[in-house]
Design a protein around this motif. Structure first.
Motif, PDB file in Angstrom:
ATOM      1  N   LEU A 184       0.852  -1.184   0.000  1.00 42.05           N
ATOM      2  CA  LEU A 184       0.000   0.000   0.000  1.00 42.05           C
ATOM      3  C   LEU A 184       0.889   1.236   0.000  1.00 42.05           C
ATOM      4  O   LEU A 184       1.753   1.388   0.870  1.00 42.05           O
ATOM      5  N   LEU A 185       0.681   2.108  -0.983  1.00 38.56           N
ATOM      6  CA  LEU A 185       1.485   3.320  -1.150  1.00 38.56           C
ATOM      7  C   LEU A 185       0.615   4.543  -0.961  1.00 38.56           C
ATOM      8  O   LEU A 185      -0.596   4.513  -1.239  1.00 38.56           O
ATOM      9  N   ASP A 186       1.210   5.651  -0.511  1.00 41.04           N
ATOM     10  CA  ASP A 186       0.459   6.895  -0.485  1.00 41.04           C
ATOM     11  C   ASP A 186       0.466   7.510  -1.884  1.00 41.04           C
ATOM     12  O   ASP A 186       1.023   6.936  -2.833  1.00 41.04           O
ATOM     13  N   ALA A 187      -0.159   8.679  -2.038  1.00 45.98           N
ATOM     14  CA  ALA A 187      -0.306   9.281  -3.362  1.00 45.98           C
ATOM     15  C   ALA A 187       1.040   9.603  -4.002  1.00 45.98           C
ATOM     16  O   ALA A 187       1.163   9.631  -5.233  1.00 45.98           O
ATOM     17  N   ALA A 188       2.067   9.834  -3.177  1.00 46.95           N
ATOM     18  CA  ALA A 188       3.402  10.164  -3.693  1.00 46.95           C
ATOM     19  C   ALA A 188       4.233   8.918  -3.990  1.00 46.95           C
ATOM     20  O   ALA A 188       5.372   9.031  -4.462  1.00 46.95           O
ATOM     21  N   GLY A 189       3.670   7.739  -3.698  1.00 47.47           N
ATOM     22  CA  GLY A 189       4.393   6.500  -3.969  1.00 47.47           C
ATOM     23  C   GLY A 189       5.226   5.986  -2.815  1.00 47.47           C
ATOM     24  O   GLY A 189       6.017   5.055  -2.984  1.00 47.47           O
ATOM     25  N   ASN A 190       5.056   6.548  -1.623  1.00 50.19           N
ATOM     26  CA  ASN A 190       5.793   6.078  -0.448  1.00 50.19           C
ATOM     27  C   ASN A 190       5.107   4.861   0.164  1.00 50.19           C
ATOM     28  O   ASN A 190       3.886   4.880   0.380  1.00 50.19           O
ATOM     29  N   PRO A 191       5.839   3.793   0.464  1.00 52.47           N
ATOM     30  CA  PRO A 191       5.211   2.585   1.026  1.00 52.47           C
ATOM     31  C   PRO A 191       4.715   2.814   2.450  1.00 52.47           C
ATOM     32  O   PRO A 191       5.421   3.406   3.272  1.00 52.47           O
ATOM     33  N   ILE A 192       3.500   2.363   2.719  1.00 52.95           N
ATOM     34  CA  ILE A 192       2.904   2.493   4.048  1.00 52.95           C
ATOM     35  C   ILE A 192       2.813   1.124   4.721  1.00 52.95           C
ATOM     36  O   ILE A 192       3.211   0.948   5.868  1.00 52.95           O
ATOM     37  N   ILE A 193       2.253   0.166   4.001  1.00 54.44           N
ATOM     38  CA  ILE A 193       2.063  -1.183   4.536  1.00 54.44           C
ATOM     39  C   ILE A 193       2.448  -2.199   3.466  1.00 54.44           C
ATOM     40  O   ILE A 193       2.101  -2.032   2.291  1.00 54.44           O
ATOM     41  N   THR A 194       3.117  -3.253   3.880  1.00 49.97           N
ATOM     42  CA  THR A 194       3.297  -4.433   3.035  1.00 49.97           C
ATOM     43  C   THR A 194       2.476  -5.553   3.649  1.00 49.97           C
ATOM     44  O   THR A 194       2.578  -5.810   4.847  1.00 49.97           O
ATOM     45  N   PHE A 195       1.627  -6.188   2.846  1.00 49.06           N
ATOM     46  CA  PHE A 195       0.859  -7.307   3.385  1.00 49.06           C
ATOM     47  C   PHE A 195       0.975  -8.495   2.447  1.00 49.06           C
ATOM     48  O   PHE A 195       1.049  -8.354   1.234  1.00 49.06           O
ATOM     49  N   GLN A 196       1.010  -9.675   3.060  1.00 47.25           N
ATOM     50  CA  GLN A 196       1.206 -10.891   2.284  1.00 47.25           C
ATOM     51  C   GLN A 196       0.472 -12.052   2.946  1.00 47.25           C
ATOM     52  O   GLN A 196       0.208 -12.050   4.141  1.00 47.25           O
ATOM     53  N   GLN A 197       0.159 -13.025   2.127  1.00 51.54           N
ATOM     54  CA  GLN A 197      -0.519 -14.218   2.626  1.00 51.54           C
ATOM     55  C   GLN A 197       0.487 -15.128   3.319  1.00 51.54           C
ATOM     56  O   GLN A 197       1.580 -15.375   2.795  1.00 51.54           O
ATOM     57  N   LYS A 198       0.129 -15.581   4.500  1.00 58.00           N
ATOM     58  CA  LYS A 198       0.988 -16.506   5.237  1.00 58.00           C
ATOM     59  C   LYS A 198       0.776 -17.906   4.694  1.00 58.00           C
ATOM     60  O   LYS A 198      -0.367 -18.367   4.567  1.00 58.00           O
ATOM     61  N   MET A 199       1.860 -18.567   4.367  1.00 50.88           N
ATOM     62  CA  MET A 199       1.769 -19.891   3.760  1.00 50.88           C
ATOM     63  C   MET A 199       1.611 -20.972   4.826  1.00 50.88           C
ATOM     64  O   MET A 199       1.999 -20.801   5.979  1.00 50.88           O
ATOM     65  N   PHE A 218       2.653  -5.522   7.538  1.00 48.99           N
ATOM     66  CA  PHE A 218       3.878  -5.028   8.150  1.00 48.99           C
ATOM     67  C   PHE A 218       4.066  -3.547   7.810  1.00 48.99           C
ATOM     68  O   PHE A 218       3.583  -3.063   6.781  1.00 48.99           O
ATOM     69  N   ARG A 219       4.788  -2.851   8.653  1.00 47.82           N
ATOM     70  CA  ARG A 219       5.025  -1.427   8.436  1.00 47.82           C
ATOM     71  C   ARG A 219       6.008  -1.202   7.295  1.00 47.82           C
ATOM     72  O   ARG A 219       7.020  -1.899   7.186  1.00 47.82           O
ATOM     73  N   GLY A 220       5.702  -0.222   6.426  1.00 47.50           N
ATOM     74  CA  GLY A 220       6.579   0.110   5.316  1.00 47.50           C
ATOM     75  C   GLY A 220       6.729  -1.043   4.344  1.00 47.50           C
ATOM     76  O   GLY A 220       5.760  -1.697   3.979  1.00 47.50           O
ATOM     77  N   GLU A 221       7.973  -1.312   3.932  1.00 47.90           N
ATOM     78  CA  GLU A 221       8.250  -2.410   3.001  1.00 47.90           C
ATOM     79  C   GLU A 221       8.811  -3.637   3.716  1.00 47.90           C
ATOM     80  O   GLU A 221       9.251  -4.591   3.078  1.00 47.90           O
ATOM     81  N   SER A 222       8.761  -3.622   5.039  1.00 46.91           N
ATOM     82  CA  SER A 222       9.314  -4.726   5.822  1.00 46.91           C
ATOM     83  C   SER A 222       8.396  -5.936   5.793  1.00 46.91           C
ATOM     84  O   SER A 222       7.179  -5.818   5.624  1.00 46.91           O
ATOM     85  N   THR A 223       8.984  -7.118   5.949  1.00 48.28           N
ATOM     86  CA  THR A 223       8.219  -8.339   6.239  1.00 48.28           C
ATOM     87  C   THR A 223       8.827  -9.026   7.467  1.00 48.28           C
ATOM     88  O   THR A 223       8.603 -10.205   7.692  1.00 48.28           O
ATOM     89  N   ASP A 224       9.569  -8.261   8.251  1.00 47.39           N
ATOM     90  CA  ASP A 224      10.177  -8.773   9.483  1.00 47.39           C
ATOM     91  C   ASP A 224       9.098  -8.891  10.550  1.00 47.39           C
ATOM     92  O   ASP A 224       8.300  -7.970  10.731  1.00 47.39           O
ATOM     93  N   PRO A 225       9.030 -10.025  11.263  1.00 45.88           N
ATOM     94  CA  PRO A 225       8.005 -10.201  12.303  1.00 45.88           C
ATOM     95  C   PRO A 225       7.947  -9.063  13.321  1.00 45.88           C
ATOM     96  O   PRO A 225       6.868  -8.737  13.830  1.00 45.88           O
ATOM     97  N   LYS A 226       9.077  -8.418  13.618  1.00 45.49           N
ATOM     98  CA  LYS A 226       9.067  -7.330  14.600  1.00 45.49           C
ATOM     99  C   LYS A 226       8.324  -6.101  14.078  1.00 45.49           C
ATOM    100  O   LYS A 226       7.943  -5.233  14.862  1.00 45.49           O
TER     101      LYS A 226
END
Length: 210
Positions: free
Chosen positions: A72-87, A97-105
């Motif tokens: 999910l990006l804002d109007a300027a293209g900055n990443p806000i949330i990365t979401f993915q399906q858990k396998m 996850f916050r930003g472009e991270s997929t780290d559990p923390k």
């Protein structure tokens, strides 16, 4: 034939729900249009516009991503949330996850399909990252998907924070687009609600495909 939009009660007073940031909360209800662009090389591509047609968010899919990853990006293209399906889970689950991270923390929340999800019903449970036990959901998404509408509630209460309905038109079919109208109640995080609606659509796309 264009579907008739459901009639909703006026927004009730709601507590501040600032999951991502207070900057995404305003003191009045807002309406967004979420458009899924199906005729594209990138799966999971969405555009989100306000009542004036201005782009407020965008969602881009990661082509051939193992985990069905979306950003999910804002109007300027900055990443806000990365979401993915858990396998490899018993019940379909997405993690955000916050930003472009997929780290559990950096996980913010997860969305899980109800264990008793009926064929013609939609029920998803939303858990904040701090809710490790998951005995009770922090939010829930409930509705009749085939009637093209659903509500987002706080936990197990009747307190609605957002409502969504799908729009059908000949133009949307010809252009290869799915369109949703979302009403977000006052003081509720816009980015959070948009992410939930996109995850809802991805889960239902998988359900229809299966």
């Amino acid at each position: 034939m264009m579907a008739t939009a459901p009639s909703y009660p006026p927004p009730a007073a709601t507590p501040v729900v600032a999951v991502l940031s207070p900057q995404y909360c305003v003191g009045h209800a807002v309406e967004f249009t979420i458009t899924r662009k199906m005729m594209t090389m990138e799966a999971g591509t969405f555009g989100i516009t306000d009542a004036n047609g201005n782009i407020v968010f965008k969602v881009k899919g990661k082509f051939l991503s193992l985990h069905d990853r979306r950003v999910l990006l804002d109007a300027a293209g900055n990443p806000i949330i990365t979401f993915q399906q858990k396998m490899m889970t018993a019940h379909r689950r997405w993690q955000a996850f916050r930003g472009e991270s997929t780290d559990p923390k950096d996980m913010i929340f997860s969305v899980r399909k109800s264990k008793m999800m009926m064929m013609m019903k939609t029920k998803l449970s939303v858990f904040m990252a701090a809710n490790v036990g998951e005995e009770h959901s922090d939010f829930r998404i409930q509705g009749n998907w085939w009637e093209t509408a659903c509500n987002i509630y706080v936990g197990d209460t009747d307190n609605i924070v957002a409502q969504m309905h799908r729009k059908h038109s000949a133009q949307s079919i010809l252009l290869g687009k799915d369109t949703f109208c979302v009403t977000i109640y006052p003081n509720v995080d816009h980015a959070f609600i948009v992410a939930l609606v996109v995850i809802l659509e991805e889960i239902n796309q998988d359900r229809r495909a299966s």
